[in-house]
Design an enzyme around this catalytic site. Structure first.
Site, mmCIF file in Angstrom:
data_model
loop_
_atom_site.group_PDB
_atom_site.id
_atom_site.type_symbol
_atom_site.label_atom_id
_atom_site.label_comp_id
_atom_site.label_asym_id
_atom_site.label_seq_id
_atom_site.Cartn_x
_atom_site.Cartn_y
_atom_site.Cartn_z
ATOM 1 C CB CYS A 2 -0.884 -0.003 1.235
ATOM 2 S SG CYS A 2 0.062 -0.134 2.755
ATOM 3 C CG ASP A 86 -0.196 -7.254 9.069
ATOM 4 O OD1 ASP A 86 -0.958 -7.427 8.100
ATOM 5 O OD2 ASP A 86 0.768 -6.477 9.044
#
Length: 555
Positions: A2, A86
């Site tokens: 990302c 996560d």
């Protein structure tokens, strides 16, 4: 994977902020364009990335936290996690421990946290700088953060790279180093000690294993006072970038052992010209391991045509980095179109183990160790930048086991005498002590071989050479025609900072300026006298060797 874009405490109409956010986010969508959402904190609500339990803290994160399950168990057992990400541990750890929590994170990351109650914000980057990250200030003095330079250059009057291994707190107003191992200082010299090769092997195996985590959400989040733009992709099948050199071949071999009798599920990828050294060697490794191998070839013309796009995505004009990035860029495009979203890569080994050929000239173990430390600390501007941006130009995520912090602790604390190169010296089995000897020896297991002998003990190739020796020659020939002698002679007038000294360097610098015309952007690219893949130390070593040689001749 990302990207992150954030501007803190911005003022103005919601519609204007939203338009600005979407415009700048568009420049990052290649890093993960699977889905998105928009939120302006304090103004509208939405299904947004990651929040604290009471929604007061909002997290914008790029990366992967490998020890998130352990952290959740140790410190966050009473927290009801809202997602399976996560990265959600980041916001809850910040809520629990404050600024210093980042030292607990094991992974690659860059992120920003905003507190809607106080207007305070906090940002951090991983210890080595595997994920790219920048910050800047607009004309109103507001602070921006972004994963890539291109998202800031139109809105910020001052831009800098976010230093690796540091966090920034708006309360303190300074960058605070949190990653401070003993080896990080050039003045620290590991003491002589017995070499235990199995420790190296076990540490690298552990580093690879933790990076095989799959089905993990990644996001691109854009933030304006605070606005989030969220793009998410999911890792499905892991692969390994396989050059056929030692480093990537070892990674592929270790991964294959986790797949055991089902190595066909492991996909390996190589790139080069037909019959290039890397393509041939990669095929040998793939056949030995039994992987599903994909060998991509590109023509000289394809490589030349890709250079402008590579420089745009790379955001650098460093000659060695551009040369090596073109094959990786083209390979990443083909890997992504084949349906893969995550790969493992071998960056960092040459810096850790003194693997570049110029290390043969190191005058002492002290000088060699200092150079390896400088090289590792500079990776964020070179190999990490290439691995991150050349792959994410196509939304492909690269994970780098050699730069695992626990593996670094083991290998950067070794007596540097073990890393000295001496091809004239041989061990008890007749092995020459060539570059990266201890890494090769650690995986030299005849009973259950990790690699074919001709690969394990293969001489070092620079990546841009390995894809085909004609590649660099072509780049030089093209630049020779594109850049006139007068242009190069007047280079200092056009480029007073980091003035290019060759026509090839001038061509890259011109392309960089076309995409990034502001002088401040050129200053984000390091420079100085070097030998290929080195720091200026190699120039000094050459001078020492020349003087010693001259003295010996006259003596």
């Amino acid at each position: 994977m990302c990207g992150v874009l954030a501007v803190l405490n911005a003022c103005g109409k919601r519609a204007d902020l939203r338009a600005l956010a979407l415009r700048q986010a568009e420049l990052l969508k290649h890093r993960g364009p699977d889905s998105y959402g928009v939120n302006i904190q304090k103004t509208i609500k939405g299904d947004q990335p990651l929040f604290s339990t009471d929604k007061s803290l909002c997290l914008c994160a790029n990366g992967e936290i490998y020890n998130y399950k352990k952290l959740s168990s140790l410190y966050l057992s009473t927290v009801n996690f809202a997602t399976s990400s996560d990265c959600e541990v980041i916001v809850h750890l910040y809520e629990k421990f404050g600024n210093d929590f980042v030292k607990y994170l094991d992974g690659m990351f860059s992120f920003v946290i905003s507190d809607s109650r106080t207007g305070e914000y906090y940002a951090a980057r991983d210890p080595i700088g595997i994920t790219s990250f920048y910050y800047g200030y607009d004309k109103e003095g507001k602070m921006w953060f972004a994963s890539e330079l291109k998202a800031l250059q139109d809105v910020c009057v001052k831009i800098s790279e976010f230093p690796p291994g540091c966090y920034y707190s708006s309360v303190k107003g300074v960058f605070v180093p949190y990653f401070k191992p003993l080896w990080h200082s050039e003045n620290f010299l590991p003491e002589p000690q017995e070499l235990h090769l199995e420790v190296i092997r076990e540490a690298l195996t552990a580093a690879v294993k933790k990076r095989l985590m799959t089905s993990v959400p990644f996001g691109v989040l854009l933030w304006v006072c605070t606005v989030f733009f969220f793009l998410r992709s999911f890792v499905c099948v892991p692969g390994v970038l396989l050059s056929g050199g030692l480093d990537s071949s070892l990674i592929a071999s270790i991964v294959s052992r986790f797949f055991k009798n089902d190595t066909a599920k492991l996909h390996t990828f190589s790139v080069g010209f037909p019959n290039s050294p890397d393509v041939k060697a990669a095929k040998v490794v793939a056949d030995f391991l039994g992987t599903s191998h994909h060998s991509f070839q590109f023509s000289l013309q394809e490589g030349l045509e890709a250079v402008p796009a590579v420089i745009y995505h790379l955001e650098s004009y460093d000659v060695t980095t551009v040369r090596a990035s073109v094959p990786m860029f083209l390979m990443s495009q083909r890997i992504k179109t084949s349906g893969f979203k995550m790969v493992l890569s071998g960056e960092g080994s040459d810096e850790i183990f003194a693997g570049y050929l110029y290390f043969h000239k190191a005058p002492s173990k002290e000088e060699l160790h200092k150079e390896t430390v400088r090289k590792v600390k500079a990776l964020h501007a070179y190999d990490c930048l290439r691995a991150n941006k050349a792959t994410l130009a196509w939304g492909l995520e690269a994970r780098v086991p050699f730069l695992d912090t626990q593996f670094l602790e083991v290998c950067m604390s070794l007596d540097p005498a073990h890393k000295m190169v001496n091809p004239q010296e041989v061990d008890s089995e007749g092995r020459k002590k060539i570059e990266k000897y201890i890494l090769r020896k650690a995986f030299d297991c005849p009973e259950q071989p990790y690699l074919p002998e001709e690969i394990l003990w293969r001489q070092k190739e620079q990546f841009s050479d390995g894809v085909g020796y004609g590649w660099i020659d072509l780049l030089k020939e093209f630049a020779e025609k594109a850049i006139t002698d007068r242009m190069l002679a007047d280079a200092k007038l056009r480029f007073p900072f980091n003035t290019p000294l060759t026509k090839e360097a001038y061509y890259y610098r011109s392309e960089f300026e076309r995409h990034f015309p502001e002088p401040q952007t050129a200053e984000l690219v390091p420079g100085g006298p070097t030998v290929a893949c080195s720091t200026s130390a190699a120039v000094e070593w050459d001078a020492v060797i020349y003087i010693l040689s001259l003295t010996a001749t006259r003596g």
